[in-house]
Design an enzyme around this catalytic site. Structure first.
Site, PDB file in Angstrom:
ATOM      1  N   ASN A 233      -1.609 -11.058   8.412  1.00 50.21           N
ATOM      2  CA  ASN A 233      -2.573  -9.864   8.752  1.00 50.21           C
ATOM      3  C   ASN A 233      -4.082 -10.457   8.394  1.00 50.21           C
ATOM      4  O   ASN A 233      -4.147 -10.874   7.260  1.00 50.21           O
ATOM      5  CB  ASN A 233      -2.009  -8.823   7.928  1.00 50.21           C
ATOM      6  CG  ASN A 233      -3.191  -7.818   7.876  1.00 50.21           C
ATOM      7  OD1 ASN A 233      -3.120  -6.852   8.979  1.00 50.21           O
ATOM      8  ND2 ASN A 233      -3.818  -7.451   7.038  1.00 50.21           N
ATOM      9  N   GLU A 234      -4.796 -10.206   9.130  1.00 51.31           N
ATOM     10  CA  GLU A 234      -6.344 -10.532   9.219  1.00 51.31           C
ATOM     11  C   GLU A 234      -6.484 -11.833   8.509  1.00 51.31           C
ATOM     12  O   GLU A 234      -6.795 -12.077   7.517  1.00 51.31           O
ATOM     13  CB  GLU A 234      -7.061  -9.179   8.385  1.00 51.31           C
ATOM     14  CG  GLU A 234      -6.922  -8.210   9.220  1.00 51.31           C
ATOM     15  CD  GLU A 234      -7.971  -6.937   8.398  1.00 51.31           C
ATOM     16  OE1 GLU A 234      -8.266  -7.181   7.368  1.00 51.31           O
ATOM     17  OE2 GLU A 234      -8.158  -5.890   9.277  1.00 51.31           O
TER      18      GLU A 234
ATOM     19  N   HIS B 239       0.967  -9.296   4.528  1.00 51.50           N
ATOM     20  CA  HIS B 239      -0.095  -8.265   4.347  1.00 51.50           C
ATOM     21  C   HIS B 239      -0.990  -8.418   3.378  1.00 51.50           C
ATOM     22  O   HIS B 239      -0.783  -7.788   2.424  1.00 51.50           O
ATOM     23  CB  HIS B 239       0.326  -7.073   4.999  1.00 51.50           C
ATOM     24  CG  HIS B 239      -0.672  -6.004   5.365  1.00 51.50           C
ATOM     25  ND1 HIS B 239      -0.785  -5.657   6.645  1.00 51.50           N
ATOM     26  CD2 HIS B 239      -1.844  -5.889   4.530  1.00 51.50           C
ATOM     27  CE1 HIS B 239      -1.865  -4.705   6.727  1.00 51.50           C
ATOM     28  NE2 HIS B 239      -2.569  -4.933   5.685  1.00 51.50           N
TER      29      HIS B 239
ATOM     30  N   GLN C  92       0.674  -1.188  -0.102  1.00 55.42           N
ATOM     31  CA  GLN C  92       0.218  -0.104   0.143  1.00 55.42           C
ATOM     32  C   GLN C  92       0.821   1.427   0.175  1.00 55.42           C
ATOM     33  O   GLN C  92       0.274   2.319  -0.344  1.00 55.42           O
ATOM     34  CB  GLN C  92      -1.040  -0.180   1.167  1.00 55.42           C
ATOM     35  CG  GLN C  92      -1.936  -1.234   0.975  1.00 55.42           C
ATOM     36  CD  GLN C  92      -2.957  -1.288   2.229  1.00 55.42           C
ATOM     37  OE1 GLN C  92      -2.801  -1.993   3.314  1.00 55.42           O
ATOM     38  NE2 GLN C  92      -4.072  -0.634   2.235  1.00 55.42           N
TER      39      GLN C  92
HETATM   40  C1  GCO Z   1      -6.610  -4.489   6.582  1.00 55.71           C
HETATM   41  C2  GCO Z   1      -5.831  -3.936   6.013  1.00 55.71           C
HETATM   42  C3  GCO Z   1      -5.388  -2.545   5.737  1.00 55.71           C
HETATM   43  C4  GCO Z   1      -6.520  -1.809   4.938  1.00 55.71           C
HETATM   44  C5  GCO Z   1      -7.283  -0.990   6.082  1.00 55.71           C
HETATM   45  C6  GCO Z   1      -8.165  -0.022   5.699  1.00 55.71           C
HETATM   46  O1  GCO Z   1      -5.919  -5.076   7.534  1.00 55.71           O
HETATM   47  O2  GCO Z   1      -7.562  -4.694   6.281  1.00 55.71           O
HETATM   48  O3  GCO Z   1      -4.842  -4.239   6.967  1.00 55.71           O
HETATM   49  O4  GCO Z   1      -4.859  -3.079   4.422  1.00 55.71           O
HETATM   50  O5  GCO Z   1      -6.157  -0.691   4.182  1.00 55.71           O
HETATM   51  O6  GCO Z   1      -8.067  -2.057   6.896  1.00 55.71           O
HETATM   52  O7  GCO Z   1      -9.441  -0.517   5.110  1.00 55.71           O
END
Ligand code: GCO
Length: 424
Positions: free
Chosen positions: A155-156, A111, A17
């Site tokens: 991530n997530e 990520h 990003q």
């Molecule tokens: C996420 C993300 C980010 C997004 C943020 C805003 O983990 O979803 O880490 O990449 O940009 O959430 O929408």
């Protein structure tokens, strides 16, 4: 709001990003195809790859003491099994730059973006992916582990499962809406779908590439969990002192009367069913942006008249405290807020959002909850995936022509939260 000594207040970014020219990744490839669904390509993004020193300096000058960023797998391992030493050294310089400025580097290994070669092998549904990810994690552990303390593997991790749920909802809604205009919508969607499938086949060798952010099957969910387990073991072997966890996207799930059962299911899918896999983690990264109201039939729109952010979420900074408390009920390790933020063009709303979110964090700390860090999303106005550069989450604006950095009041305000005391 005064936060205790030793608490980390920082900002977060993700490599794709902000860095620019991440040409070996699956996202880059999807951005180039005509029907990839992107508003614009990431291009040079925020040129953070070349400007990280300035960005870290700005953070430090404002008083921040942590920076969460990600290492780009596709840079480190652009071809399967070939590790790029120069790229590794780049990230060593970023880590050292943080340390020199008194900033704790909190690193994420994955990520959302993956190397194209991984997706061509079946991506996040393939049985070979956990071992591939663990090999990369081992390499980072060996090369950079001694310079780090906290590492997030993925991530997530729950994002693909959330997307499956949303896709199901949309499909249901489309079927309902179909009574009015079904043919037009569906035809359009199918035509686009056909083009995208053909283009995907050319790039990834499959119509439906299993990129990380796509609807995930239960098998794919298992793959993600296994990738985390294997990466955790590899990191511990390479650098036993590291604290390891992953991050989850967690809504503040609230039931309206009659929605209690659905809300419990929702939270179960988003969080509780991952408890066995994170039981051995040192920490969890909590990522919250708003709340979700759940009725008997599922998610409800924000209440009438609610303030909305650019993303269309309800402005609801209290969600963070609720989620931290809820996570702590079942997970006793450390909690790092790895993302919390707002997309808005009005920085006074960002200041208000952060102030209220930090009050929630302060209240958790007063109750003795093991919250270690608050990282605001995001340091810079950056590339918000398919929405391109249209969403402004940043503490620092970026002039898209010149790449000049334009610090906002919220940056200073966030830095002050470590030293200011308003008596709360
Ligand atoms: C996420 C993300 C980010 C997004 C943020 C805003 O983990 O979803 O880490 O990449 O940009 O959430 O929408």
């Amino acid at each position: 709001m005064k936060l205790p000594l030793g608490f980390w207040v920082g900002a977060a970014t993700a490599a794709h990003q902000v860095e620019g020219n991440n040409t070996r990744s699956d996202y880059w490839a999807q951005e180039q195809i005509p029907h990839g669904g992107f508003r614009e390509p990431s291009g040079i993004a925020c040129d953070h790859y070349n400007r990280y020193e300035e960005d870290i300096r700005l953070m430090a000058e404002a008083g921040l003491n942590a920076y969460r960023f990600s290492i780009e797998w596709a840079r480190i391992e652009p071809e399967e099994g070939r590790f790029d030493v120069q790229e590794t050294e780049h990230y060593r310089r970023v880590i050292r730059c943080c340390r020199e400025r008194g900033i704790e580097p909190i690193v994420t290994l994955h990520h959302f973006t993956s190397p194209v070669w991984l997706i061509r092998k079946g991506g996040w549904e393939a049985d070979t992916t956990p071992a591939d990810f663990a090999r990369y994690a081992a390499y980072i552990g060996e090369q950079l582990g001694s310079e780090l303390r906290y590492v997030c593997t993925i991530n997530e991790a729950n994002m693909g499962v959330q997307i499956s749920a949303v896709a199901r909802d949309i499909f249901q809604q489309m079927q309902a809406a179909g009574k009015i205009q079904m043919g037009v919508n569906l035809e359009d969607l199918m035509r686009k779908g056909g083009d995208t499938a053909r283009e995907n086949r050319e790039v990834f060798g499959t119509d439906n590439p299993a990129v990380f952010v796509s609807a995930r099957t239960p098998h794919g969910d298992e793959i993600v969990m296994q990738a985390h387990r294997e990466a955790r073991a590899a990191l511990r072997k390479a650098a036993p002192h590291l604290k390891i966890g992953w991050t989850l996207s967690l809504h503040d799930v609230q039931a309206v009367p009659g929605g209690e059962e659905r809300a419990r299911e929702e939270w179960g899918q988003e969080f509780t069913h991952y408890l066995p896999v994170i039981a051995e983690d040192d920490f969890i990264g909590v990522q919250n942006y708003s709340r979700t109201l759940i009725g008997p039939g599922g998610s409800l729109p924000p209440p009438e008249g609610a303030e909305l952010t650019q993303m269309g979420y309800e402005f609801y900074p209290e969600g963070l405290e609720h989620v931290i408390r809820r996570v702590h009920e079942d997970f006793k390790g450390e909690i790092l807020v790895t993302e919390n933020g707002i997309a808005t063009s009005d920085d006074t709303r960002r200041v208000a959002f952060i102030t209220r979110a930090l009050q929630g964090v302060g209240s958790c700390l007063r109750d003795g909850l093991p919250v270690k860090a608050y990282c605001y999303w995001s340091l810079l106005d950056n590339f918000e995936w398919q929405k391109g550069f249209s969403m402004t989450f940043g503490l620092i604006g970026v002039d898209r022509e010149t790449m000049w950095r334009i610090p906002k009041d919220s940056l200073w305000m966030l830095g002050q939260s470590l030293i200011a005391d308003d008596g709360n």
